[in-house]
Design an enzyme around this catalytic site. Structure first.
Site, PDB file in Angstrom:
ATOM      1  N   ASP A  71      18.089  10.771 -23.830  1.00  0.00           N
ATOM      2  CA  ASP A  71      16.253  10.427 -24.154  1.00  0.00           C
ATOM      3  C   ASP A  71      15.828  10.995 -25.455  1.00  0.00           C
ATOM      4  OD1 ASP A  71      13.578   9.766 -24.083  1.00  0.00           O
ATOM      5  OD2 ASP A  71      13.356  11.439 -22.088  1.00  0.00           O
TER       6      ASP A  71
ATOM      7  N   GLY B 144       9.910  -0.007 -23.221  1.00  0.00           N
ATOM      8  CA  GLY B 144      11.295   0.910 -23.391  1.00  0.00           C
ATOM      9  C   GLY B 144      10.841   2.308 -24.451  1.00  0.00           C
ATOM     10  N   VAL B 145      11.742   2.368 -25.169  1.00  0.00           N
ATOM     11  CA  VAL B 145      11.580   3.845 -25.783  1.00  0.00           C
ATOM     12  C   VAL B 145      10.379   4.383 -26.014  1.00  0.00           C
ATOM     13  CG1 VAL B 145      12.038   2.967 -28.709  1.00  0.00           C
ATOM     14  CG2 VAL B 145      12.136   5.320 -27.817  1.00  0.00           C
ATOM     15  N   ASP B 146       9.281   3.270 -27.220  1.00  0.00           N
ATOM     16  CA  ASP B 146       8.037   2.871 -27.364  1.00  0.00           C
ATOM     17  C   ASP B 146       6.791   3.337 -26.392  1.00  0.00           C
ATOM     18  OD1 ASP B 146       5.618   2.856 -29.120  1.00  0.00           O
ATOM     19  OD2 ASP B 146       5.356   0.416 -28.622  1.00  0.00           O
TER      20      ASP B 146
ATOM     21  N   VAL C 289      14.146  -4.907 -26.088  1.00  0.00           N
ATOM     22  CA  VAL C 289      13.592  -6.676 -25.670  1.00  0.00           C
ATOM     23  C   VAL C 289      13.199  -7.295 -27.034  1.00  0.00           C
ATOM     24  CG1 VAL C 289      11.006  -6.705 -25.311  1.00  0.00           C
ATOM     25  CG2 VAL C 289      11.352  -5.018 -24.818  1.00  0.00           C
TER      26      VAL C 289
HETATM   27  N1  AR6 Z   1      15.036   7.437 -25.909  1.00  0.00           N
HETATM   28  C1  AR6 Z   1      16.141   6.931 -26.721  1.00  0.00           C
HETATM   29  N2  AR6 Z   1      16.208   4.869 -26.576  1.00  0.00           N
HETATM   30  C2  AR6 Z   1      15.740   4.398 -25.560  1.00  0.00           C
HETATM   31  C3  AR6 Z   1      14.601   4.608 -24.625  1.00  0.00           C
HETATM   32  C4  AR6 Z   1      14.686   6.404 -24.927  1.00  0.00           C
HETATM   33  N3  AR6 Z   1      14.016   7.822 -23.684  1.00  0.00           N
HETATM   34  N4  AR6 Z   1      14.672   4.068 -24.140  1.00  0.00           N
HETATM   35  C5  AR6 Z   1      15.173   3.025 -24.544  1.00  0.00           C
HETATM   36  N5  AR6 Z   1      15.684   3.194 -25.503  1.00  0.00           N
HETATM   37  P1  AR6 Z   1      13.097  -1.441 -27.219  1.00  0.00           P
HETATM   38  P2  AR6 Z   1      12.739  -2.909 -29.244  1.00  0.00           P
HETATM   39  C6  AR6 Z   1      16.887   2.576 -25.964  1.00  0.00           C
HETATM   40  O1  AR6 Z   1      13.394  -2.622 -25.680  1.00  0.00           O
HETATM   41  O2  AR6 Z   1      14.048  -2.992 -28.674  1.00  0.00           O
HETATM   42  C7  AR6 Z   1       8.800  -1.544 -26.789  1.00  0.00           C
HETATM   43  O3  AR6 Z   1       7.567  -2.746 -26.306  1.00  0.00           O
HETATM   44  C8  AR6 Z   1      17.178   0.706 -25.720  1.00  0.00           C
HETATM   45  O4  AR6 Z   1      17.880   1.479 -24.532  1.00  0.00           O
HETATM   46  O5  AR6 Z   1      12.633   0.148 -26.453  1.00  0.00           O
HETATM   47  O6  AR6 Z   1      12.981  -2.751 -30.765  1.00  0.00           O
HETATM   48  C9  AR6 Z   1       7.677  -2.395 -28.308  1.00  0.00           C
HETATM   49  O7  AR6 Z   1       5.981  -1.658 -28.257  1.00  0.00           O
HETATM   50  C10 AR6 Z   1      17.313   0.378 -26.561  1.00  0.00           C
HETATM   51  O8  AR6 Z   1      18.509   0.364 -27.300  1.00  0.00           O
HETATM   52  O9  AR6 Z   1      12.427  -2.128 -28.742  1.00  0.00           O
HETATM   53  C11 AR6 Z   1       8.065  -3.331 -28.500  1.00  0.00           C
HETATM   54  O10 AR6 Z   1       6.887  -4.521 -27.976  1.00  0.00           O
HETATM   55  C12 AR6 Z   1      16.681   0.600 -27.639  1.00  0.00           C
HETATM   56  O11 AR6 Z   1      16.237   1.837 -27.521  1.00  0.00           O
HETATM   57  C13 AR6 Z   1       9.202  -3.652 -28.545  1.00  0.00           C
HETATM   58  O12 AR6 Z   1       9.346  -2.894 -27.155  1.00  0.00           O
HETATM   59  C14 AR6 Z   1      15.613  -0.580 -28.109  1.00  0.00           C
HETATM   60  O13 AR6 Z   1      14.797  -0.371 -27.419  1.00  0.00           O
HETATM   61  C15 AR6 Z   1      10.278  -3.193 -29.390  1.00  0.00           C
HETATM   62  O14 AR6 Z   1      11.324  -4.178 -29.078  1.00  0.00           O
END
Ligand code: AR6
Length: 170
Positions: free
Chosen positions: A9, A31-33, A123
């Site tokens: 994380d 997600g990460v956001d 996403v």
């Molecule tokens: N720490 C590290 N990586 C993470 C975590 C964490 N806590 N949680 C998820 N990931 P995504 P995107 C990874 O969907 O594709 C959001 O709603 C996850 O496994 O977070 O760039 C934003 O607001 C994946 O590999 O971001 C945008 O609307 C990576 O983070 C949209 O999603 C990115 O997944 C952005 O989509």
């Protein structure tokens, strides 16, 4: 500048800057956001709102920097990755720009250690292997001044094994 790999994380990392895979509203999401805003608290959202009021959000391929709020990291760089549309819509160039702009903003605050999530691979649907190759070369080609270490943080097992392979190919 060394490149390292971490599975877990990103909100837990004690580095100068962590990077957020945001959307152009800068108002948070899943997600990460979502994880970064939950762990970092209101101060991050308040800073994002100020930036929005000034410049109206953040375009794809660009980045902004805020406080890290309650996170162990001092700053968060919020960057907006491309939505995968098949690969012919400048996705690779936009994704590379995210990494470069984030590193430039980190240099601006004299960061030594920066951690990146795998931007666009959740996403936004960017194929993980292709995204990793773009991320890797953008970071490797960056001319660092203060930066000493870039950490690729892989949350999911698939990304982690893709990056392990890239590191072993170096
Ligand atoms: N720490 C590290 N990586 C993470 C975590 C964490 N806590 N949680 C998820 N990931 P995504 P995107 C990874 O969907 O594709 C959001 O709603 C996850 O496994 O977070 O760039 C934003 O607001 C994946 O590999 O971001 C945008 O609307 C990576 O983070 C949209 O999603 C990115 O997944 C952005 O989509």
């Amino acid at each position: 500048m060394t490149i390292t790999l971490h599975q877990g994380d990103i909100t837990k990392l004690e580095v100068d800057v962590i990077v957020n895979a945001a959307n152009s509203s800068l108002l948070g999401g899943g997600g990460v956001d979502g994880a970064i805003h939950r762990a970092g608290g209101e101060e991050i959202l308040a800073a994002c709102r100020k930036i929005r009021a000034r410049q109206g959000g953040c375009p794809t391929g660009e980045a902004v920097i805020t406080t890290g709020g309650k996170l162990p990291a001092r700053y968060v760089v919020h960057t907006v990755g491309p939505v995968w549309q098949g690969g012919a819509s400048e996705e690779a160039e936009l994704l590379a720009r995210c990494y470069r702009r984030a590193l430039e903003l980190a240099e601006g605050v004299e960061a030594r250690r920066v951690a990146f999530p795998n931007i666009s691979t959740g996403v936004y649907g960017y194929p993980k292997e292709q995204a990793a190759r773009v991320a890797w070369s953008a970071v490797r080609d960056f001319r660092a001044t203060h930066l000493r270490e870039v950490v690729f943080v892989c949350f999911d097992a698939e990304n982690f094994s893709v990056y392990e392979r890239l590191i072993s190919e170096e």
